[in-house]
Enzyme design. Structure first.
Site, PDB file in Angstrom:
ATOM      1  N   SER A   1     -16.397  31.905 -19.885  1.00  0.00           N
ATOM      2  CA  SER A   1     -16.092  32.667 -21.097  1.00  0.00           C
ATOM      3  C   SER A   1     -17.411  32.953 -21.804  1.00  0.00           C
ATOM      4  O   SER A   1     -18.422  32.293 -21.535  1.00  0.00           O
ATOM      5  CB  SER A   1     -15.190  31.831 -22.019  1.00  0.00           C
ATOM      6  OG  SER A   1     -15.081  32.390 -23.312  1.00  0.00           O
TER       7      SER A   1
ATOM      8  N   TYR B   1     -13.274  23.866 -27.337  1.00  0.00           N
ATOM      9  CA  TYR B   1     -13.271  24.841 -26.243  1.00  0.00           C
ATOM     10  C   TYR B   1     -14.682  25.247 -25.845  1.00  0.00           C
ATOM     11  O   TYR B   1     -15.006  25.293 -24.648  1.00  0.00           O
ATOM     12  CB  TYR B   1     -12.467  26.070 -26.670  1.00  0.00           C
ATOM     13  CG  TYR B   1     -12.354  27.133 -25.602  1.00  0.00           C
ATOM     14  CD1 TYR B   1     -11.710  26.871 -24.406  1.00  0.00           C
ATOM     15  CD2 TYR B   1     -12.889  28.408 -25.799  1.00  0.00           C
ATOM     16  CE1 TYR B   1     -11.597  27.845 -23.418  1.00  0.00           C
ATOM     17  CE2 TYR B   1     -12.779  29.385 -24.831  1.00  0.00           C
ATOM     18  CZ  TYR B   1     -12.129  29.100 -23.641  1.00  0.00           C
ATOM     19  OH  TYR B   1     -12.028  30.063 -22.669  1.00  0.00           O
TER      20      TYR B   1
END
Length: 255
Positions: free
Chosen positions: A142, A155
């Site tokens: 990501s 995250y």
């Protein structure tokens, strides 16, 4: 392309691609894209009803897989005689809490799924990838593997660690016939936010309100392109974001 045509294509090259987290979103779209390009796609996920249907659609194989369970990974890997491509796609986020208010169970889940799960799958399939003579490991991280943002430390820390794992392996595998590509998407409209917000559809939809995010197919097309490169070409890292997003903290809405 009809189902029969997809099934025919899926056996055209004799090559095998494994996709984790294949029950929805980027994983499911990637499975379809690789099948169209002639791979026999082996789909792994916990929601077997979804991957069974997808396997029937593309002429692939489906098997229950929980990347957080060592026994599940071992059983899955034990069914594979050949692996040419591994797409480490299983992962996700839970919550948007500050560090001060961090839920430790959410952090453990994110680290176990994104980081340790990727490690388990890669270790289990690496011998087969090397033996293929032209293996490819694609790890879907990501832009959160490259940046940080408030309330996202659980995250972003997990994705940073996942990215470091992948990039370290790039050096460790020099001299072997294995390529490694890290895919770093920005905002992609999938079930990601629905999982992050524990099924709160209104809150999940608001993440993408007023802008045009990437789709799962957008990311899948990039992964399929990566897999189509000749053996001497390694696409080390690919960052892709919607036009409306500059980075993890800046985007434009309702222009």
């Amino acid at each position: 392309m009809t189902t029969s045509n997809v099934q025919h294509a899926a056996n055209a090259t004799g090559k095998v691609a494994v996709v984790t987290g294949a029950s929805s979103g980027i994983g499911a779209a990637t499975a379809r894209a690789l099948a169209r390009d002639g791979y026999l796609v082996v789909l792994g996920a916990r929601r077997t009803d979804r991957i069974d249907a997808l396997a029937a659609e593309i002429g692939g194989r489906a098997m229950y897989l929980d990347v957080t369970d060592p026994a599940s990974v071992e059983r899955f890997a034990g069914t594979l005689e050949r692996v040419d491509v591994l797409v480490n796609n299983a992962g996700g986020a839970k919550g948007l809490a500050t560090v001060a208010e961090a839920d430790l169970d959410d952090w453990r889940w994110m680290w176990e799924t994104n980081v340790v799960g990727t490690l388990r799958m890669t270790k289990a399939l690496l011998p087969a990838l090397i033996a293929s003579g032209d293996g490819l490991i694609v790890t879907v991280t990501s832009i959160a593997a490259l940046e940080v943002y408030d309330n996202g430390a659980g995250y972003t820390s997990a994705k940073h660690a996942q990215g470091v794992l992948h990039r370290t392996l790039r050096g460790e595998l020099l001299g072997t016939p294995v390529r490694l590509t890290e895919i770093c998407p920005g905002m992609v409209e999938t079930e990601f936010s629905l999982v992050r917000f524990d099924g709160d559809a209104e809150r999940a939809d608001a993440v993408y309100d007023g802008l045009t995010p990437l789709s799962a197919d957008d990311v899948a097309e990039v992964i399929a392109f990566t897999a189509s490169r000749p053996p001497h070409v390694n696409l080390d890292q690919i960052v892709l974001k919607p036009r409306d997003q500059a980075d993890a903290r800046r985007n434009v809405r309702n222009r």
